[in-house]
Design a protein around this motif. Structure first.
Motif, PDB file in Angstrom:
ATOM      1  N   ALA A  24       0.838  -1.216   0.000  1.00 48.25           N
ATOM      2  CA  ALA A  24       0.000   0.000   0.000  1.00 48.25           C
ATOM      3  C   ALA A  24       0.868   1.259   0.000  1.00 48.25           C
ATOM      4  N   TYR A  25       2.078   1.162   0.568  1.00 45.41           N
ATOM      5  CA  TYR A  25       2.939   2.350   0.685  1.00 45.41           C
ATOM      6  C   TYR A  25       4.060   2.371  -0.354  1.00 45.41           C
ATOM      7  N   ARG A  26       4.028   1.444  -1.317  1.00 44.40           N
ATOM      8  CA  ARG A  26       5.087   1.450  -2.334  1.00 44.40           C
ATOM      9  C   ARG A  26       4.956   2.698  -3.204  1.00 44.40           C
ATOM     10  N   GLY A  27       6.034   3.501  -3.284  1.00 46.96           N
ATOM     11  CA  GLY A  27       5.998   4.730  -4.073  1.00 46.96           C
ATOM     12  C   GLY A  27       5.215   5.849  -3.410  1.00 46.96           C
ATOM     13  N   HIS A  28       4.837   5.671  -2.160  1.00 43.80           N
ATOM     14  CA  HIS A  28       3.999   6.619  -1.411  1.00 43.80           C
ATOM     15  C   HIS A  28       4.905   7.642  -0.724  1.00 43.80           C
ATOM     16  N   VAL A  29       4.407   8.858  -0.552  1.00 43.84           N
ATOM     17  CA  VAL A  29       5.215   9.903   0.079  1.00 43.84           C
ATOM     18  C   VAL A  29       5.662   9.496   1.494  1.00 43.84           C
ATOM     19  N   VAL A  94      -3.907   3.267   9.110  1.00 44.80           N
ATOM     20  CA  VAL A  94      -5.032   2.773   8.320  1.00 44.80           C
ATOM     21  C   VAL A  94      -4.511   2.589   6.905  1.00 44.80           C
ATOM     22  N   ALA A  95      -4.773   1.440   6.345  1.00 41.25           N
ATOM     23  CA  ALA A  95      -4.309   1.183   4.977  1.00 41.25           C
ATOM     24  C   ALA A  95      -5.229   0.170   4.306  1.00 41.25           C
ATOM     25  N   VAL A  96      -5.422   0.389   3.013  1.00 38.09           N
ATOM     26  CA  VAL A  96      -6.257  -0.515   2.214  1.00 38.09           C
ATOM     27  C   VAL A  96      -5.405  -0.969   1.027  1.00 38.09           C
ATOM     28  N   PHE A 100      -8.192  -2.761  -3.681  1.00 36.12           N
ATOM     29  CA  PHE A 100      -9.502  -2.600  -3.030  1.00 36.12           C
ATOM     30  C   PHE A 100      -9.775  -1.152  -2.634  1.00 36.12           C
ATOM     31  N   GLN A 101      -8.890  -0.243  -3.022  1.00 37.20           N
ATOM     32  CA  GLN A 101      -9.092   1.164  -2.646  1.00 37.20           C
ATOM     33  C   GLN A 101     -10.254   1.779  -3.430  1.00 37.20           C
ATOM     34  N   GLY A 102     -10.852   2.817  -2.870  1.00 40.96           N
ATOM     35  CA  GLY A 102     -11.934   3.547  -3.547  1.00 40.96           C
ATOM     36  C   GLY A 102     -13.265   2.817  -3.510  1.00 40.96           C
TER      37      GLY A 102
HETATM   38  C1  LIG Z   1      -6.116   6.366   2.476  1.00 38.19           C
HETATM   39  C2  LIG Z   1      -6.767   4.999   2.283  1.00 38.19           C
HETATM   40  C3  LIG Z   1      -6.705   4.226   3.602  1.00 38.19           C
HETATM   41  C4  LIG Z   1      -8.231   5.193   1.874  1.00 38.19           C
HETATM   42  O1  LIG Z   1      -8.878   3.921   1.808  1.00 38.19           O
HETATM   43  P1  LIG Z   1     -10.056   3.621   0.773  1.00 38.19           P
HETATM   44  O2  LIG Z   1     -10.653   2.340   1.137  1.00 38.19           O
HETATM   45  O3  LIG Z   1      -9.548   3.779  -0.602  1.00 38.19           O
HETATM   46  O4  LIG Z   1     -11.053   4.820   1.140  1.00 38.19           O
HETATM   47  P2  LIG Z   1     -12.582   4.925   0.705  1.00 38.19           P
HETATM   48  O5  LIG Z   1     -12.882   4.013  -0.412  1.00 38.19           O
HETATM   49  O6  LIG Z   1     -13.383   4.802   1.924  1.00 38.19           O
HETATM   50  O7  LIG Z   1     -12.630   6.415   0.186  1.00 38.19           O
HETATM   51  C5  LIG Z   1     -11.759   6.782  -0.913  1.00 38.19           C
HETATM   52  C6  LIG Z   1     -12.566   7.204  -2.120  1.00 38.19           C
HETATM   53  O8  LIG Z   1     -13.400   6.165  -2.581  1.00 38.19           O
HETATM   54  C7  LIG Z   1     -14.746   6.654  -2.727  1.00 38.19           C
HETATM   55  N1  LIG Z   1     -15.671   5.579  -2.355  1.00 38.19           N
HETATM   56  C8  LIG Z   1     -16.127   5.281  -1.135  1.00 38.19           C
HETATM   57  N2  LIG Z   1     -16.979   4.249  -1.187  1.00 38.19           N
HETATM   58  C9  LIG Z   1     -17.031   3.862  -2.473  1.00 38.19           C
HETATM   59  C10 LIG Z   1     -17.703   2.835  -3.166  1.00 38.19           C
HETATM   60  N3  LIG Z   1     -18.536   1.986  -2.543  1.00 38.19           N
HETATM   61  N4  LIG Z   1     -17.487   2.700  -4.496  1.00 38.19           N
HETATM   62  C11 LIG Z   1     -16.658   3.556  -5.135  1.00 38.19           C
HETATM   63  N5  LIG Z   1     -15.989   4.552  -4.517  1.00 38.19           N
HETATM   64  C12 LIG Z   1     -16.193   4.713  -3.232  1.00 38.19           C
HETATM   65  C13 LIG Z   1     -14.844   7.773  -1.768  1.00 38.19           C
HETATM   66  O9  LIG Z   1     -15.837   8.702  -2.149  1.00 38.19           O
HETATM   67  C14 LIG Z   1     -13.467   8.361  -1.854  1.00 38.19           C
HETATM   68  O10 LIG Z   1     -13.413   9.238  -2.944  1.00 38.19           O
HETATM   69  P3  LIG Z   1     -12.463  10.490  -2.961  1.00 38.19           P
HETATM   70  O11 LIG Z   1     -11.154  10.019  -3.482  1.00 38.19           O
HETATM   71  O12 LIG Z   1     -13.137  11.444  -3.863  1.00 38.19           O
HETATM   72  O13 LIG Z   1     -12.332  11.000  -1.557  1.00 38.19           O
HETATM   73  C15 LIG Z   1      -6.068   4.189   1.132  1.00 38.19           C
HETATM   74  O14 LIG Z   1      -6.008   4.991   0.000  1.00 38.19           O
HETATM   75  C16 LIG Z   1      -4.645   3.736   1.482  1.00 38.19           C
HETATM   76  O15 LIG Z   1      -4.438   2.690   2.065  1.00 38.19           O
HETATM   77  N6  LIG Z   1      -3.636   4.523   1.077  1.00 38.19           N
HETATM   78  C17 LIG Z   1      -2.232   4.145   1.307  1.00 38.19           C
HETATM   79  C18 LIG Z   1      -1.901   4.186   2.781  1.00 38.19           C
HETATM   80  C19 LIG Z   1      -2.239   5.513   3.413  1.00 38.19           C
HETATM   81  O16 LIG Z   1      -2.018   6.572   2.827  1.00 38.19           O
HETATM   82  N7  LIG Z   1      -2.785   5.459   4.633  1.00 38.19           N
HETATM   83  C20 LIG Z   1      -3.105   6.636   5.396  1.00 38.19           C
HETATM   84  C21 LIG Z   1      -1.865   7.212   6.000  1.00 38.19           C
HETATM   85  S1  LIG Z   1      -2.225   8.584   7.029  1.00 38.19           S
END
Ligand SMILES: CC(C)(COP(=O)(O)OP(=O)(O)OC[C@H]1O[C@@H](n2cnc3c(N)ncnc32)[C@H](O)[C@@H]1OP(=O)(O)O)[C@@H](O)C(=O)NCCC(=O)NCCS
Length: 162
Positions: A24-29, A94-96, A100-102
């Motif tokens: 999840a953090y590969r290439g991440h700031v 928190v990480a996804v 499975f993101q978004g």
């Molecule tokens: C930040 C992080 C945890 C967000 O997790 P995520 O599961 O993608 O978050 P969500 O899906 O709940 O929300 C993200 C986007 O998806 C959209 N979304 C939410 N539910 C959705 C659904 N059912 N279908 C489609 N899109 C959806 C949201 O509106 C949101 O849109 P946005 O980009 O306009 O804000 C994830 O991107 C991640 O792991 N990043 C790398 C690690 C990281 O940065 N962690 C946080 C460090 S502080």
């Protein structure tokens, strides 16, 4: 979210959680700021530090969660929650997983944890986020977090220093 199941943190999945973090953090700031994200071993240490060594406060195993993708049984997301004061919780991680993101996993993990925290009498929660991490910042703002303090991250690079 019907494709995902939220479960309490399971220590037998720690290694899978470390792999999830690494990818999840590969290439991440944040991987530039914290080199523990640069390897699965480093990510394992990070998890161990939160869970076992209480590096970010008292680990709240009953509130921390994992999201599992129902059809593949793959680990899709993780959320760690700690207690740092009697009524204040902290979210060290928190990480996804990228695939499975978004899909609402991050939001669902946080909402579930907030419900439990409120039930247990916690009144506030804190976290730190890199402001360049726009996706995470949006997620936190939607969840109701407000900026309390902004500070710089300084990276010490031995090669450049000498
Ligand atoms: C930040 C992080 C945890 C967000 O997790 P995520 O599961 O993608 O978050 P969500 O899906 O709940 O929300 C993200 C986007 O998806 C959209 N979304 C939410 N539910 C959705 C659904 N059912 N279908 C489609 N899109 C959806 C949201 O509106 C949101 O849109 P946005 O980009 O306009 O804000 C994830 O991107 C991640 O792991 N990043 C790398 C690690 C990281 O940065 N962690 C946080 C460090 S502080």
């Amino acid at each position: 979210m019907e494709s995902f199941q939220l479960i309490p943190w399971e220590r037998r999945l720690d290694e899978e959680a470390a792999e999830l973090l690494y990818y999840a953090y590969r290439g991440h700031v944040d991987a530039i700021i914290n080199d523990q994200y640069a390897s699965v071993t480093g990510a394992s240490r990070l998890i161990e530090n939160i869970i076992h060594h209480q590096g970010c406060g008292e680990f709240l195993s009953r509130i921390s969660r994992m999201a599992v993708h129902r059809s593949s049984q793959q680990l899709a997301g993780i959320l760690t929650v700690t207690g740092i004061r009697p009524h204040t919780a902290h979210i060290p991680q928190v990480a996804v997983a990228e695939s499975f993101q978004g899909r609402g996993v991050g939001s669902a993990l946080m909402e579930a944890a907030f419900r439990d925290l409120a039930r247990e009498g916690f009144e506030e929660a804190t976290l730190t986020v890199t402001d360049q991490n726009a996706g995470a910042v949006r997620l936190y703002q939607r969840a109701g977090f407000q900026t309390f303090k902004t500070f710089g991250a300084f990276i010490y690079s031995r090669e450049e220093a000498f």
